[in-house]
Design a protein around this motif. Sequence first.
Motif, PDB file in Angstrom:
ATOM      1  N   VAL A 140       0.687  28.099 -40.378  1.00 39.61           N
ATOM      2  CA  VAL A 140       0.997  26.881 -39.635  1.00 39.61           C
ATOM      3  C   VAL A 140       0.662  27.078 -38.158  1.00 39.61           C
ATOM      4  CG1 VAL A 140       2.823  25.278 -38.930  1.00 39.61           C
ATOM      5  CG2 VAL A 140       2.852  26.264 -41.238  1.00 39.61           C
ATOM      6  N   PHE A 141      -0.072  26.121 -37.600  1.00 37.31           N
ATOM      7  CA  PHE A 141      -0.277  26.042 -36.150  1.00 37.31           C
ATOM      8  C   PHE A 141       0.417  24.782 -35.655  1.00 37.31           C
ATOM      9  CE2 PHE A 141      -4.221  28.250 -37.562  1.00 37.31           C
ATOM     10  CZ  PHE A 141      -4.074  29.425 -36.843  1.00 37.31           C
ATOM     11  N   SER A 142       1.221  24.905 -34.612  1.00 36.38           N
ATOM     12  CA  SER A 142       1.911  23.732 -34.083  1.00 36.38           C
ATOM     13  C   SER A 142       1.686  23.600 -32.580  1.00 36.38           C
ATOM     14  CB  SER A 142       3.416  23.801 -34.369  1.00 36.38           C
ATOM     15  OG  SER A 142       4.050  24.796 -33.580  1.00 36.38           O
ATOM     16  N   ALA A 143       1.783  22.375 -32.101  1.00 36.38           N
ATOM     17  CA  ALA A 143       1.757  22.090 -30.662  1.00 36.38           C
ATOM     18  C   ALA A 143       2.603  20.848 -30.435  1.00 36.38           C
ATOM     19  CB  ALA A 143       0.340  21.861 -30.165  1.00 36.38           C
ATOM     20  N   HIS A 144       3.508  20.899 -29.479  1.00 36.23           N
ATOM     21  CA  HIS A 144       4.348  19.728 -29.242  1.00 36.23           C
ATOM     22  C   HIS A 144       3.597  18.708 -28.398  1.00 36.23           C
ATOM     23  CE1 HIS A 144       5.652  20.345 -24.973  1.00 36.23           C
ATOM     24  NE2 HIS A 144       5.509  21.629 -25.233  1.00 36.23           N
ATOM     25  N   HIS A 145       3.696  17.443 -28.822  1.00 34.08           N
ATOM     26  CA  HIS A 145       2.984  16.375 -28.132  1.00 34.08           C
ATOM     27  C   HIS A 145       3.868  15.621 -27.141  1.00 34.08           C
ATOM     28  CE1 HIS A 145       4.987  13.186 -30.486  1.00 34.08           C
ATOM     29  NE2 HIS A 145       4.777  13.932 -31.557  1.00 34.08           N
ATOM     30  N   ASP A 146       5.164  15.886 -27.148  1.00 30.65           N
ATOM     31  CA  ASP A 146       6.061  15.183 -26.239  1.00 30.65           C
ATOM     32  C   ASP A 146       5.987  15.772 -24.834  1.00 30.65           C
ATOM     33  OD1 ASP A 146       7.393  17.517 -27.373  1.00 30.65           O
ATOM     34  OD2 ASP A 146       9.172  16.860 -26.289  1.00 30.65           O
ATOM     35  N   ILE A 147       6.506  15.046 -23.874  1.00 31.52           N
ATOM     36  CA  ILE A 147       6.434  15.452 -22.476  1.00 31.52           C
ATOM     37  C   ILE A 147       7.811  15.398 -21.829  1.00 31.52           C
ATOM     38  CG2 ILE A 147       4.039  14.719 -22.193  1.00 31.52           C
ATOM     39  CD1 ILE A 147       5.187  12.176 -20.805  1.00 31.52           C
ATOM     40  N   ALA A 148       7.947  16.110 -20.715  1.00 31.29           N
ATOM     41  CA  ALA A 148       9.181  16.064 -19.946  1.00 31.29           C
ATOM     42  C   ALA A 148       9.041  15.191 -18.700  1.00 31.29           C
ATOM     43  CB  ALA A 148       9.605  17.473 -19.530  1.00 31.29           C
ATOM     44  N   ASN A 149       7.821  15.092 -18.168  1.00 28.23           N
ATOM     45  CA  ASN A 149       7.615  14.371 -16.920  1.00 28.23           C
ATOM     46  C   ASN A 149       6.518  13.325 -17.080  1.00 28.23           C
ATOM     47  OD1 ASN A 149       7.237  13.480 -14.320  1.00 28.23           O
ATOM     48  ND2 ASN A 149       6.786  15.480 -13.445  1.00 28.23           N
ATOM     49  N   PRO A 150       6.881  12.050 -17.212  1.00 25.05           N
ATOM     50  CA  PRO A 150       5.868  10.992 -17.363  1.00 25.05           C
ATOM     51  C   PRO A 150       4.959  10.844 -16.143  1.00 25.05           C
ATOM     52  CG  PRO A 150       8.041  10.204 -18.026  1.00 25.05           C
ATOM     53  CD  PRO A 150       8.249  11.514 -17.336  1.00 25.05           C
ATOM     54  N   SER A 151       5.336  11.412 -15.008  1.00 24.18           N
ATOM     55  CA  SER A 151       4.523  11.315 -13.796  1.00 24.18           C
ATOM     56  C   SER A 151       3.472  12.411 -13.705  1.00 24.18           C
ATOM     57  CB  SER A 151       5.429  11.388 -12.556  1.00 24.18           C
ATOM     58  OG  SER A 151       6.335  10.312 -12.535  1.00 24.18           O
ATOM     59  N   SER A 152       3.475  13.329 -14.655  1.00 25.15           N
ATOM     60  CA  SER A 152       2.539  14.452 -14.672  1.00 25.15           C
ATOM     61  C   SER A 152       1.445  14.223 -15.700  1.00 25.15           C
ATOM     62  CB  SER A 152       3.288  15.746 -14.996  1.00 25.15           C
ATOM     63  OG  SER A 152       2.385  16.815 -15.218  1.00 25.15           O
ATOM     64  N   GLU A 153       0.285  14.830 -15.475  1.00 25.50           N
ATOM     65  CA  GLU A 153      -0.760  14.826 -16.505  1.00 25.50           C
ATOM     66  C   GLU A 153      -0.406  15.760 -17.647  1.00 25.50           C
ATOM     67  OE1 GLU A 153      -4.620  15.557 -14.811  1.00 25.50           O
ATOM     68  OE2 GLU A 153      -4.528  13.786 -13.527  1.00 25.50           O
ATOM     69  N   ASN A 154       0.505  16.696 -17.403  1.00 21.87           N
ATOM     70  CA  ASN A 154       0.986  17.602 -18.448  1.00 21.87           C
ATOM     71  C   ASN A 154      -0.164  18.358 -19.130  1.00 21.87           C
ATOM     72  OD1 ASN A 154       4.009  16.829 -18.572  1.00 21.87           O
ATOM     73  ND2 ASN A 154       2.978  14.852 -18.745  1.00 21.87           N
ATOM     74  N   CYS A 155      -1.118  18.817 -18.316  1.00 21.13           N
ATOM     75  CA  CYS A 155      -2.307  19.463 -18.868  1.00 21.13           C
ATOM     76  C   CYS A 155      -1.963  20.717 -19.653  1.00 21.13           C
ATOM     77  CB  CYS A 155      -3.273  19.784 -17.730  1.00 21.13           C
ATOM     78  SG  CYS A 155      -4.764  20.649 -18.242  1.00 21.13           S
ATOM     79  N   GLN A 156      -1.272  21.655 -19.020  1.00 20.30           N
ATOM     80  CA  GLN A 156      -0.933  22.907 -19.690  1.00 20.30           C
ATOM     81  C   GLN A 156       0.277  22.751 -20.622  1.00 20.30           C
ATOM     82  OE1 GLN A 156      -2.449  25.675 -20.077  1.00 20.30           O
ATOM     83  NE2 GLN A 156      -3.239  26.574 -18.199  1.00 20.30           N
ATOM     84  N   ASP A 157       1.143  21.818 -20.316  1.00 18.12           N
ATOM     85  CA  ASP A 157       2.391  21.651 -21.075  1.00 18.12           C
ATOM     86  C   ASP A 157       2.520  20.232 -21.621  1.00 18.12           C
ATOM     87  OD1 ASP A 157       4.919  22.120 -22.141  1.00 18.12           O
ATOM     88  OD2 ASP A 157       5.938  21.763 -20.239  1.00 18.12           O
ATOM     89  N   ASN A 158       1.966  19.973 -22.771  1.00 21.19           N
ATOM     90  CA  ASN A 158       1.289  20.885 -23.670  1.00 21.19           C
ATOM     91  C   ASN A 158       0.042  20.189 -24.210  1.00 21.19           C
ATOM     92  OD1 ASN A 158       1.124  23.360 -25.068  1.00 21.19           O
ATOM     93  ND2 ASN A 158       2.135  22.522 -26.848  1.00 21.19           N
ATOM     94  N   ALA A 178       3.113  28.737 -32.715  1.00 23.27           N
ATOM     95  CA  ALA A 178       3.289  27.609 -31.799  1.00 23.27           C
ATOM     96  C   ALA A 178       2.411  27.828 -30.574  1.00 23.27           C
ATOM     97  CB  ALA A 178       4.749  27.479 -31.390  1.00 23.27           C
ATOM     98  N   LEU A 179       1.616  26.832 -30.214  1.00 22.85           N
ATOM     99  CA  LEU A 179       0.671  26.957 -29.098  1.00 22.85           C
ATOM    100  C   LEU A 179       1.286  26.401 -27.824  1.00 22.85           C
ATOM    101  CD1 LEU A 179      -1.162  27.323 -31.602  1.00 22.85           C
ATOM    102  CD2 LEU A 179      -2.918  25.995 -30.395  1.00 22.85           C
ATOM    103  N   GLU A 180       1.123  27.157 -26.730  1.00 23.15           N
ATOM    104  CA  GLU A 180       1.532  26.723 -25.397  1.00 23.15           C
ATOM    105  C   GLU A 180       0.537  27.272 -24.374  1.00 23.15           C
ATOM    106  OE1 GLU A 180       3.999  24.861 -24.253  1.00 23.15           O
ATOM    107  OE2 GLU A 180       5.581  24.813 -25.772  1.00 23.15           O
ATOM    108  N   LEU A 181       0.281  26.502 -23.324  1.00 25.61           N
ATOM    109  CA  LEU A 181      -0.534  26.968 -22.192  1.00 25.61           C
ATOM    110  C   LEU A 181      -1.906  27.460 -22.651  1.00 25.61           C
ATOM    111  CD1 LEU A 181       2.262  29.002 -20.355  1.00 25.61           C
ATOM    112  CD2 LEU A 181       1.743  26.570 -20.133  1.00 25.61           C
ATOM    113  N   THR A 182      -2.726  26.562 -23.160  1.00 21.70           N
ATOM    114  CA  THR A 182      -4.015  26.967 -23.739  1.00 21.70           C
ATOM    115  C   THR A 182      -5.199  26.244 -23.098  1.00 21.70           C
ATOM    116  OG1 THR A 182      -3.816  25.331 -25.530  1.00 21.70           O
ATOM    117  CG2 THR A 182      -2.961  27.540 -25.958  1.00 21.70           C
ATOM    118  N   ALA A 183      -5.081  25.881 -21.811  1.00 24.83           N
ATOM    119  CA  ALA A 183      -6.177  25.174 -21.133  1.00 24.83           C
ATOM    120  C   ALA A 183      -7.207  26.119 -20.526  1.00 24.83           C
ATOM    121  CB  ALA A 183      -5.627  24.258 -20.038  1.00 24.83           C
TER     122      ALA A 183
END
Length: 300
Positions: free
Chosen positions: A109-127, A188-193
């Motif tokens: 299984v490979f997973s990546a969360h699509h939700d965000i914490a900050n709507p004002s950010s592009e959230n490039c690295q997260d996630n 789980a994938l994080e910070l993969t830019a």
Amino acid sequence: MEDKTIEVTRYNESLYEGRELVSLGSLTAYDHLYNMCKHVRNKSHSGSGYINPITPRLEYIMQSLGAMGIDWKISFLDAHNNVLTSSGKKLANIIVEFKSDMNYASTVVFSAHHDIANPSSENCQDNTASVCNLIELCSLLQNTPSEDLAHNVVIAFTDCEEIGGKGMNKLVEEIKEGIYGDVELMYALELTACGDKYWIQGAEDDTELFKLLEDSIKDGELTKVNTPYNESVNARRNMLDACCIGILTEDELESVNSRGYCGTWGLCHSKEDTFEKSANMNDMKHFNETLLRMVTNKNS
């Protein structure tokens, strides 16, 4: 503020100036990352729950998979008998499965969360980068003959990591019900830019989790690190073999090893987490090639 439904296909028109219109199905992970950072923005976060009818980011994932002819299923986190109500929460995972022809093949299984914490950010690295890498991995797997798959593969785009990993908890429930076969390993994938240095959290170097990734890296080493919370924690709490993986530049990895922290982690949840600051096309391409090697027969 509630999100509205969107027509994702129109975003292709503004991907790059002077570039011919391309379909969602032909984009690379890097292209998807630009698209999502610049044009597919949630106006609220999953913590609010009341998103009507579904977030633009999640819709983008579904339409991108559909444009490639890839079957997916949606798994709602808050729905009685999988039926939504107009006032209910619209939180959901998207699941894609690829089956090996091998008898008794285990599942990775490979997973990546699509939700965000900050709507004002592009959230490039997260996630966002990890989401886009998994979209491209789906394309690579779709074009891999099933006889060349050493494992069954599940790609999970999960919700609510930012508020405790509710999406991962739902995925764990389904795994324990046997829906995805014999799940052997979870990443789980994080910070993969950007970056060509691979890191892993939650697995020792004598485990299958560690060895499978290490053996699939063409050049370089795999380094164990400690990270802030990520959704693999929820899977390990449920006695599943799970870890978190990502990539960093050499300087950033050295900073983690010496100080236990790096600037990339500081980008998370901030307005500084932008496409321009982090995205690297070649690094994302090589990362996806590594993931593909993890689940295919090495000599195929």
